[in-house]
Design a protein around this motif. Structure first.
Motif, PDB file in Angstrom:
ATOM      1  N   LYS A  46       0.847  -1.200   0.000  1.00  0.00           N
ATOM      2  CA  LYS A  46       0.000   0.000   0.000  1.00  0.00           C
ATOM      3  C   LYS A  46       0.886   1.256   0.000  1.00  0.00           C
ATOM      4  O   LYS A  46       0.585   2.247  -0.665  1.00  0.00           O
ATOM      5  CB  LYS A  46      -0.846  -0.030   1.283  1.00  0.00           C
ATOM      6  CG  LYS A  46      -2.221   0.583   1.174  1.00  0.00           C
ATOM      7  CD  LYS A  46      -2.958   0.277   2.483  1.00  0.00           C
ATOM      8  CE  LYS A  46      -4.207   1.099   2.602  1.00  0.00           C
ATOM      9  NZ  LYS A  46      -5.184   0.933   1.542  1.00  0.00           N
ATOM     10  N   ARG A  78       1.493   2.721  -5.148  1.00  0.00           N
ATOM     11  CA  ARG A  78       0.166   3.339  -5.132  1.00  0.00           C
ATOM     12  C   ARG A  78      -0.796   2.675  -6.123  1.00  0.00           C
ATOM     13  O   ARG A  78      -1.986   2.582  -5.879  1.00  0.00           O
ATOM     14  CB  ARG A  78       0.312   4.815  -5.461  1.00  0.00           C
ATOM     15  CG  ARG A  78      -1.005   5.563  -5.427  1.00  0.00           C
ATOM     16  CD  ARG A  78      -0.801   7.045  -5.638  1.00  0.00           C
ATOM     17  NE  ARG A  78      -2.077   7.727  -5.696  1.00  0.00           N
ATOM     18  CZ  ARG A  78      -2.217   9.005  -5.973  1.00  0.00           C
ATOM     19  NH1 ARG A  78      -1.144   9.750  -6.198  1.00  0.00           N
ATOM     20  NH2 ARG A  78      -3.403   9.560  -6.014  1.00  0.00           N
ATOM     21  N   TRP A  79      -0.259   2.213  -7.234  1.00  0.00           N
ATOM     22  CA  TRP A  79      -1.139   1.693  -8.296  1.00  0.00           C
ATOM     23  C   TRP A  79      -1.156   0.171  -8.346  1.00  0.00           C
ATOM     24  O   TRP A  79      -1.356  -0.429  -9.393  1.00  0.00           O
ATOM     25  CB  TRP A  79      -0.716   2.264  -9.655  1.00  0.00           C
ATOM     26  CG  TRP A  79      -0.613   3.758  -9.607  1.00  0.00           C
ATOM     27  CD1 TRP A  79       0.520   4.506  -9.728  1.00  0.00           C
ATOM     28  CD2 TRP A  79      -1.679   4.681  -9.369  1.00  0.00           C
ATOM     29  NE1 TRP A  79       0.243   5.836  -9.595  1.00  0.00           N
ATOM     30  CE2 TRP A  79      -1.117   5.985  -9.374  1.00  0.00           C
ATOM     31  CE3 TRP A  79      -3.064   4.562  -9.151  1.00  0.00           C
ATOM     32  CZ2 TRP A  79      -1.862   7.138  -9.170  1.00  0.00           C
ATOM     33  CZ3 TRP A  79      -3.811   5.706  -8.951  1.00  0.00           C
ATOM     34  CH2 TRP A  79      -3.215   6.975  -8.960  1.00  0.00           C
ATOM     35  N   ARG A  80      -0.928  -0.469  -7.184  1.00  0.00           N
ATOM     36  CA  ARG A  80      -0.925  -1.939  -7.159  1.00  0.00           C
ATOM     37  C   ARG A  80      -2.298  -2.472  -7.562  1.00  0.00           C
ATOM     38  O   ARG A  80      -3.311  -1.776  -7.438  1.00  0.00           O
ATOM     39  CB  ARG A  80      -0.547  -2.455  -5.757  1.00  0.00           C
ATOM     40  CG  ARG A  80      -1.696  -2.512  -4.776  1.00  0.00           C
ATOM     41  CD  ARG A  80      -1.459  -1.542  -3.650  1.00  0.00           C
ATOM     42  NE  ARG A  80      -2.384  -1.751  -2.530  1.00  0.00           N
ATOM     43  CZ  ARG A  80      -3.596  -1.220  -2.467  1.00  0.00           C
ATOM     44  NH1 ARG A  80      -4.074  -0.497  -3.456  1.00  0.00           N
ATOM     45  NH2 ARG A  80      -4.327  -1.430  -1.395  1.00  0.00           N
ATOM     46  N   GLU A 137      -8.428   3.919  -0.135  1.00  0.00           N
ATOM     47  CA  GLU A 137      -8.522   3.154  -1.382  1.00  0.00           C
ATOM     48  C   GLU A 137      -9.222   3.973  -2.461  1.00  0.00           C
ATOM     49  O   GLU A 137      -8.790   4.028  -3.611  1.00  0.00           O
ATOM     50  CB  GLU A 137      -9.322   1.857  -1.157  1.00  0.00           C
ATOM     51  CG  GLU A 137      -8.547   0.723  -0.520  1.00  0.00           C
ATOM     52  CD  GLU A 137      -7.442   0.179  -1.414  1.00  0.00           C
ATOM     53  OE1 GLU A 137      -7.545   0.307  -2.641  1.00  0.00           O
ATOM     54  OE2 GLU A 137      -6.447  -0.350  -0.871  1.00  0.00           O
ATOM     55  N   TYR A 161      -6.952   7.731  -2.789  1.00  0.00           N
ATOM     56  CA  TYR A 161      -5.499   7.718  -3.016  1.00  0.00           C
ATOM     57  C   TYR A 161      -5.138   6.660  -4.061  1.00  0.00           C
ATOM     58  O   TYR A 161      -4.520   6.951  -5.070  1.00  0.00           O
ATOM     59  CB  TYR A 161      -4.779   7.483  -1.687  1.00  0.00           C
ATOM     60  CG  TYR A 161      -3.280   7.373  -1.824  1.00  0.00           C
ATOM     61  CD1 TYR A 161      -2.504   8.497  -2.134  1.00  0.00           C
ATOM     62  CD2 TYR A 161      -2.637   6.149  -1.635  1.00  0.00           C
ATOM     63  CE1 TYR A 161      -1.124   8.396  -2.269  1.00  0.00           C
ATOM     64  CE2 TYR A 161      -1.264   6.043  -1.766  1.00  0.00           C
ATOM     65  CZ  TYR A 161      -0.511   7.169  -2.089  1.00  0.00           C
ATOM     66  OH  TYR A 161       0.846   7.057  -2.223  1.00  0.00           O
ATOM     67  N   HIS A 162      -5.608   5.429  -3.815  1.00  0.00           N
ATOM     68  CA  HIS A 162      -5.291   4.361  -4.776  1.00  0.00           C
ATOM     69  C   HIS A 162      -6.265   4.354  -5.958  1.00  0.00           C
ATOM     70  O   HIS A 162      -6.032   3.677  -6.943  1.00  0.00           O
ATOM     71  CB  HIS A 162      -5.342   2.994  -4.078  1.00  0.00           C
ATOM     72  CG  HIS A 162      -4.339   2.855  -2.976  1.00  0.00           C
ATOM     73  ND1 HIS A 162      -2.986   2.847  -3.191  1.00  0.00           N
ATOM     74  CD2 HIS A 162      -4.489   2.729  -1.633  1.00  0.00           C
ATOM     75  CE1 HIS A 162      -2.351   2.711  -2.037  1.00  0.00           C
ATOM     76  NE2 HIS A 162      -3.247   2.645  -1.073  1.00  0.00           N
ATOM     77  N   THR A 172      -9.150   2.954  -6.380  1.00  0.00           N
ATOM     78  CA  THR A 172      -9.667   1.634  -6.763  1.00  0.00           C
ATOM     79  C   THR A 172     -11.200   1.604  -6.743  1.00  0.00           C
ATOM     80  O   THR A 172     -11.802   0.551  -6.923  1.00  0.00           O
ATOM     81  CB  THR A 172      -9.141   0.541  -5.809  1.00  0.00           C
ATOM     82  OG1 THR A 172      -9.362   0.975  -4.465  1.00  0.00           O
ATOM     83  CG2 THR A 172      -7.688   0.246  -6.036  1.00  0.00           C
TER      84      THR A 172
END
Ligand code: HEC
Ligand code: HEC
Length: 378
Positions: free
Chosen positions: A86, A90-92, A172, A175-176, A178
């Motif tokens: 995490k 960031r873009w996992r 999530e 920031y990410h 998703t």
């Protein structure tokens, strides 16, 4: 199933509904617990929360893909990696179903949530003498304070736990990116994996479960007095219980329920009738024989003999040998009424703090329910 680009269908409609009912009923239970008058609603929301937890647990064994416990990722190394990744990426990519954090989160909600419901039902039985565990009151009322603390602190814990979950989901989402918040609304998650599929049968069973839950809620709220709320403390007719007490002691004021004072107080009051709050009660008013009989009745039904929470709390607030000569002198009474403007007690409508019946409907039958209190206004 509609296959959307880069998205997986993870949460069928029932899973989503259950998720939101669990969340909302928890919030509603919490809010309704803040005001004692809403105890009835608190119980009703608690029931919704409880039945939904049971359903979610069953769902964990027989539900669709991604909802079952065997798909949960519970290895602590995975959890560690989840948080590490995490931070560093960031873009996992995220898994379609529960990630290690949400797996643990869900299990802890189910575990502590169940304990909250059980402790709540026990508290309702033990302290209020109400609900499905009302029968425990008589034997176990002394545990009401411990149970209250357990119920309260478990609920605080789960409340904080839920806030951590919300923060995690927002991270999530924003920031990410998703889109996790919307996954629980639309059912589609930006992830990789197979779509979830749910059989018609499971769907129907789910809807029936949801319907039953709401019926329970409406039943509790609308019928008011029912098997899940009924109290063993029904109104007492003191005229029937002890005619002499009712007529002789009810001459100047309504009779006070015997469980409102300890034995030693009743003895003190009965032995000092010649100076009873400035009144002289002679044997011409209440005969010697009647006094013996009344004292017997009062001591047989005094606070020590009662499993009523008011009696228990009142006694607990007294020093060991303290024998207050009135209810209004006890610490418990003063504490319970400390937020009431003293001027109210002197108002024309109330006149005196000892006039309990001015505000407590059902007082003369030994009822002190919070939803039967109303301060008279001009
Ligand atoms: C002659 C009238 C009269 C009779 C009869 C009478 N009382 Fe009272 N009682 C009073 C008055 C007056 C007060 C004081 C109310 C106040 O606090 O302002 C009082 C107060 C009380 C209180 C305290 C209430 C509180 O918490 O402030 C108790 C308990 C009580 N009476 C019990 C009895 C019992 C038991 C009997 C029968 C044996 C009885 N009374 C008969 C006049 C009477
Ligand atoms: C002016 C109105 C008024 C009078 C008079 C009054 N009360 Fe109350 N009483 C209240 C209110 C309001 C509350 C609720 C306070 C709160 O929860 O903040 C309360 C709370 C209580 C409680 C606590 C109930 C609970 O479940 O926590 C008890 C017991 C009680 N009163 C007993 C009495 C007795 C006994 C008398 C008479 C000696 C009396 N009250 C006189 C208004 C009154």
């Amino acid at each position: 199933m509609n296959r959307k680009q880069g998205k997986v269908f993870v949460w069928p409609i029932c899973t989503r509904i259950i998720h939101w009912i669990i969340a909302l009923s928890f919030i509603a239970s919490f809010v309704s617990s803040l005001n004692k008058t809403y105890l009835h609603y608190h119980v009703a929301f608690g029931w919704i929360f409880g039945v939904m937890l049971i359903y979610r647990i069953i769902w964990g064994f027989v539900g669709p893909r991604y909802a079952t416990f065997d798909t949960f990722k519970l290895d602590l190394k995975d959890l560690q990696w989840y948080f590490k990744e995490k931070v560093i990426n960031r873009w996992r990519k995220i898994p379609a179903g529960h990630n290690p954090a949400s797996s643990w989160y869900t299990l802890i909600v189910l575990f502590f949530g169940s304990f909250i419901v059980i402790s709540g039902l026990l508290l309702y039985g033990v302290q209020e003498g109400s609900g499905i565990f009302a029968f425990l009151n008589k034997e176990h009322y002394v545990h009401m304070i411990t149970l209250f603390d357990v119920h309260l602190y478990l609920s605080y814990f789960l409340g904080i736990w839920a806030c951590i979950h919300i923060i995690g989901v927002l991270i999530e989402q924003f920031y990410h990116k998703t889109n996790m918040v919307f996954a629980m609304i639309t059912g589609y998650k930006k992830a990789e994996g197979k779509d979830s599929n749910i059989s018609k049968f499971s769907n129907i069973v789910s809807y029936i479960f949801i319907l039953v839950t709401f019926s329970i809620f409406i039943y509790i709220v609308v019928t008011y007095d029912n098997i899940v709320t009924r109290s063993i403390f029904s109104p007492v007719d003191f005229e029937q219980e002890h005619k002499t007490y009712y007529t002789d002691c009810g001459d100047c004021h309504k009779t006070y329920p015997p469980f409102m004072l300890p034995k030693r107080s009743w003895e003190r009051i009965m032995h000092n009738l010649d100076n009873h709050f400035g009144e002289e009660i002679t044997e011409a008013n209440i005969s010697k024989q009647a006094r013996i009989s009344i004292l017997n009745f009062l001591t047989n039904n005094c606070a020590e003999q009662s499993s009523n929470k008011i009696a228990f709390k009142l006694i607990n607030s007294l020093d060991k040998n303290e024998a207050p000569k009135s209810i209004t002198k006890t610490y418990y009474w003063r504490k319970a009424h400390e937020n009431i403007d003293p001027a109210v007690f002197k108002s024309k409508e109330v006149e005196d703090r000892a006039n309990c019946w001015a505000c407590h409907e059902g007082f003369e039958n030994g009822i002190f329910d919070n939803d039967k209190i109303s301060i008279p206004t001009k």
